[in-house]
Motif scaffolding. Structure first.
Motif, mmCIF file in Angstrom:
data_model
loop_
_atom_site.group_PDB
_atom_site.id
_atom_site.type_symbol
_atom_site.label_atom_id
_atom_site.label_comp_id
_atom_site.label_asym_id
_atom_site.label_seq_id
_atom_site.Cartn_x
_atom_site.Cartn_y
_atom_site.Cartn_z
ATOM 1 N N GLN A 320 49.380 -22.646 -22.230
ATOM 2 C CA GLN A 320 49.797 -23.427 -23.427
ATOM 3 C C GLN A 320 50.541 -24.765 -23.383
ATOM 4 O OE1 GLN A 320 52.192 -21.089 -26.017
ATOM 5 N NE2 GLN A 320 51.049 -21.660 -27.814
ATOM 6 N N TYR A 533 51.456 -22.775 -31.608
ATOM 7 C CA TYR A 533 50.243 -23.037 -32.414
ATOM 8 C C TYR A 533 50.170 -24.379 -33.036
ATOM 9 C CZ TYR A 533 49.257 -18.185 -31.084
ATOM 10 O OH TYR A 533 48.941 -17.115 -30.341
ATOM 11 N N ARG A 536 48.995 -26.335 -29.712
ATOM 12 C CA ARG A 536 48.032 -25.719 -29.144
ATOM 13 C C ARG A 536 48.076 -24.436 -29.032
ATOM 14 N NH1 ARG A 536 43.021 -28.255 -30.086
ATOM 15 N NH2 ARG A 536 41.438 -27.891 -28.696
ATOM 16 N N LYS A 537 47.057 -23.822 -29.144
ATOM 17 C CA LYS A 537 46.981 -22.152 -28.763
ATOM 18 C C LYS A 537 46.610 -21.996 -27.317
ATOM 19 C CE LYS A 537 45.496 -20.005 -33.045
ATOM 20 N NZ LYS A 537 44.411 -19.086 -33.679
ATOM 21 N N GLN A 539 44.833 -21.674 -24.000
ATOM 22 C CA GLN A 539 43.300 -21.657 -23.647
ATOM 23 C C GLN A 539 43.026 -21.824 -22.383
ATOM 24 O OE1 GLN A 539 43.538 -26.095 -25.469
ATOM 25 N NE2 GLN A 539 41.656 -25.294 -25.775
ATOM 26 N N LEU A 544 41.696 -27.044 -22.181
ATOM 27 C CA LEU A 544 42.983 -27.793 -22.103
ATOM 28 C C LEU A 544 42.899 -29.194 -21.451
ATOM 29 C CD1 LEU A 544 45.967 -28.081 -22.891
ATOM 30 C CD2 LEU A 544 46.421 -26.875 -20.718
ATOM 31 N N TRP A 547 40.605 -31.257 -23.964
ATOM 32 C CA TRP A 547 41.589 -31.635 -24.913
ATOM 33 C C TRP A 547 42.453 -32.800 -24.752
ATOM 34 C CZ3 TRP A 547 46.959 -30.764 -25.898
ATOM 35 C CH2 TRP A 547 47.209 -31.060 -27.333
ATOM 36 N N TRP A 553 42.759 -37.910 -28.371
ATOM 37 C CA TRP A 553 44.121 -37.740 -27.529
ATOM 38 C C TRP A 553 44.730 -39.264 -27.263
ATOM 39 C CZ3 TRP A 553 48.569 -36.316 -26.453
ATOM 40 C CH2 TRP A 553 49.217 -36.978 -25.160
ATOM 41 N N ALA A 565 45.991 -30.841 -33.499
ATOM 42 C CA ALA A 565 45.944 -29.120 -33.339
ATOM 43 C C ALA A 565 44.754 -28.638 -33.908
ATOM 44 C CB ALA A 565 47.099 -28.763 -34.090
#
Length: 566
Positions: A320, A533, A536-537, A539, A544, A547, A553, A565
């Motif tokens: 996370q 959250y 980001r949750k 993962q 990650l 992302w 990003w 998010a």
């Protein structure tokens, strides 16, 4: 129970003996006079014609026999007195002298007093056998007796019954940190608060340890929910114990009759399964669901499989991200272990970490997590993602004096920079054995690792105490952060914690950030780092990395965090 039955029989016997002696003492003198007169008359008639000397000897013999009988009678009375006195001393019952009474009356009154005391002792023993001596609530034996009775009544009248099995959250930390006398006071107050929200027809019992049970005759599903909310409200207010303000969170499992069954032992087990479900999901209370039962029973053997799971590489790490609030830069990720069980799928850590601590598997588990996390940091670095890594240490790990050397070997193996590794430690881990914890933490800090206090605010330490430890940051528990935009008290606690931590030279991480309003409020209060959250949750490492490297990003640069998010 044998002692109670013996005391009951003895008390009944004393009552009978007391009654007999009462009747005897009331007419003893009169009976002796009448008997003596009649015997004298019979002897006088019988020996009327005999010589005067013979009559005198006969009368003298009769007098001697009468004196012997009287002496033997008095001796037996005194012997009974001695037996009663000895029995009373063994029971610890003081008996009055009754000096103005004759021997028979005194014995009667002593027996009356002794029988009263034995009956009272009988009631006391029966009460102790059926009640908890700390809270004075019914114990498991009495609760099961009442439960059986209510189930029978419900069956006869086609009514419903609700059963609660309740367990205090993190109660072991209170005992380990503050001492058992504080834990006992906390249990007593919890018992009083439970009684305050229940009806007279309801039953609340302490089953043992920090486990309570509640029986609600006539309660359906809706009424059970209402009582759960009342219990939660009653326990929301802090409990004051010796200048401490403690919060007693509770997890409640609910089983209903006849919905889930009509057998007491079966319903007790069902409610226990539901209670662990509520504790695992941290949602306060849960009703029994048959689908969860088989899984819960099967998972009892997980602790024995964990060591094999580590060797067979069944564990995985999710990550996370943590964001610097002022710049919007992702600089760290917290490693969170999961068990990809071949039969049960993903098993969350709260279902196997406690058993790992108890069985000693926590050491290889901790080293596995650190090893994989450091390897992942190295892998990310090769594709241009420069992140620090945050790793949780358990209570047992912090008490392991060999841990620093083992961690150092892993850092050297992966050629990692210790300053890029944050080791998270809970307050309870620090306070359970402060001396050992301080030594281990100082060794880790001297090796270059950063130290963070996790779940800050839920334990019983203080910033003043933390000042003595080599801590670099604190993480405010999400219970204070998630609703701080709606709860003024939470906002005040978070603001005070941030100000005090900064004054001590510590960084502050807020976990549980789930909305724009909370983000904005934390930014205004000067919080350093956010996690939750909203960002980001947790993962997998590849997700990650994708992302972070995504086109979105690179373009947004965290100007509007909410967009990232999605």
């Amino acid at each position: 129970m044998k002692r109670i039955k013996a005391a009951t029989v003895m008390s009944q016997g004393l009552v009978v003996l007391k009654t007999w002696l009462g009747n005897l003492s009331a007419g003893t003198g009169l009976l002796v006079l009448l008997a003596g007169a009649m015997i004298w008359l019979v002897l006088d008639i019988t020996f009327q014609g005999a010589m005067r000397e013979q009559r005198t000897w006969m009368m003298l013999a009769f007098g001697v026999l009468l004196l012997v009988a009287a002496a033997r009678y008095v001796t037996r009375i005194e012997r009974v007195h001695a037996i009663v006195e000895n029995y009373a001393q063994r029971l610890g019952i003081p008996l009055p002298a009754f000096d103005r009474c004759n021997s028979i009356d005194r014995l009667q009154q002593r027996l009356e007093r002794l029988s009263e005391e034995v009956i009272a002792e009988n009631y006391a023993l029966e009460y102790q056998a059926r009640h908890d001596n700390l809270t004075n609530l019914p114990n498991r034996s009495l609760f099961l007796e009442r439960f059986e009775s209510e189930l029978q009544s419900a069956h006869d009248s086609n009514a419903s019954v609700a059963l609660f099995i309740m367990d205090l959250d993190r109660f072991k930390e209170v005992n380990d940190t503050l001492g058992h006398h504080i834990g006992d006071r906390l249990l007593q107050e919890v018992g009083r608060r439970l009684l305050s929200v229940l009806r007279r027809t309801d039953t609340v019992a302490r089953l043992g340890g920090d486990e309570f049970a509640v029986l609600l005759p006539g309660a359906d599903r809706d009424h059970a929910k209402l009582i759960c909310r009342k219990i939660a409200t009653a326990l929301e207010q802090p409990i004051k114990v010796e200048n401490l303000r403690l919060r007693a969170g509770i997890s409640i499992g609910i089983a209903l009759c006849p919905d889930h069954g009509q057998d007491a032992n079966l319903l007790m087990r069902f409610a226990d399964v539901a209670m662990y479900e509520a504790k695992r999901k941290q949602k306060g209370f849960a009703f029994y669901a048959a689908g969860r039962d088989n899984k819960s029973i099967s998972r009892l053997g997980l602790s024995s499989e964990l060591k094999e799971a580590i060797e067979q590489d069944q564990l995985i790490l999710d990550y996370q991200p943590m964001v610097d609030i002022s710049s919007g830069r992702i600089f760290c990720a917290e490693a969170l272990v999961r068990w990809n069980h071949p039969q049960y799928g993903l098993v969350p850590p709260e279902e196997f970490i406690p058993s790992a601590e108890q069985t000693g598997v926590i050491r290889p588990l901790t080293l596995w997590v650190i090893d994989r996390a450091l390897a992942q940091v190295s892998s990310w670095s090769k594709i241009g993602i420069d992140l620090s890594i945050s790793i949780n240490l358990s209570v047992r790990s912090l008490q392991d004096r060999q841990l620093p050397a083992q961690v150092q070997r892993l850092v050297m193996l992966h050629n990692a920079d210790p300053s890029r590794v944050i080791l998270e430690i809970t307050e309870s881990a620090i306070m359970s054995d402060p001396l050992t914890a301080r030594r281990v933490m100082r060794r880790l800090s001297s090796m270059g690792f950063q130290l963070s206090v996790d779940d800050f605010g839920t334990g019983y330490s203080s910033l003043a105490y933390l000042k003595q430890l080599p801590v670099d940051e604190i993480k405010i528990d999400k219970s204070f952060v998630t609703q701080m935009d709606r709860d003024e008290n939470d906002a005040v606690i978070v603001r005070a914690t941030i100000d005090l931590a900064h004054n001590l030279g510590l960084k502050v991480v807020a976990e549980g950030v789930e909305s724009t309003d909370v983000w904005d409020l934390l930014e205004m209060l000067g919080c350093d780092t956010a996690q939750g959250y909203f960002i980001r949750k947790p993962q997998g490492p590849r997700e990650l990395a994708d992302w972070i490297c995504s086109r979105e990003w690179k373009q947004e640069r965290w100007v509007t965090p909410l967009k990232l998010a999605k």
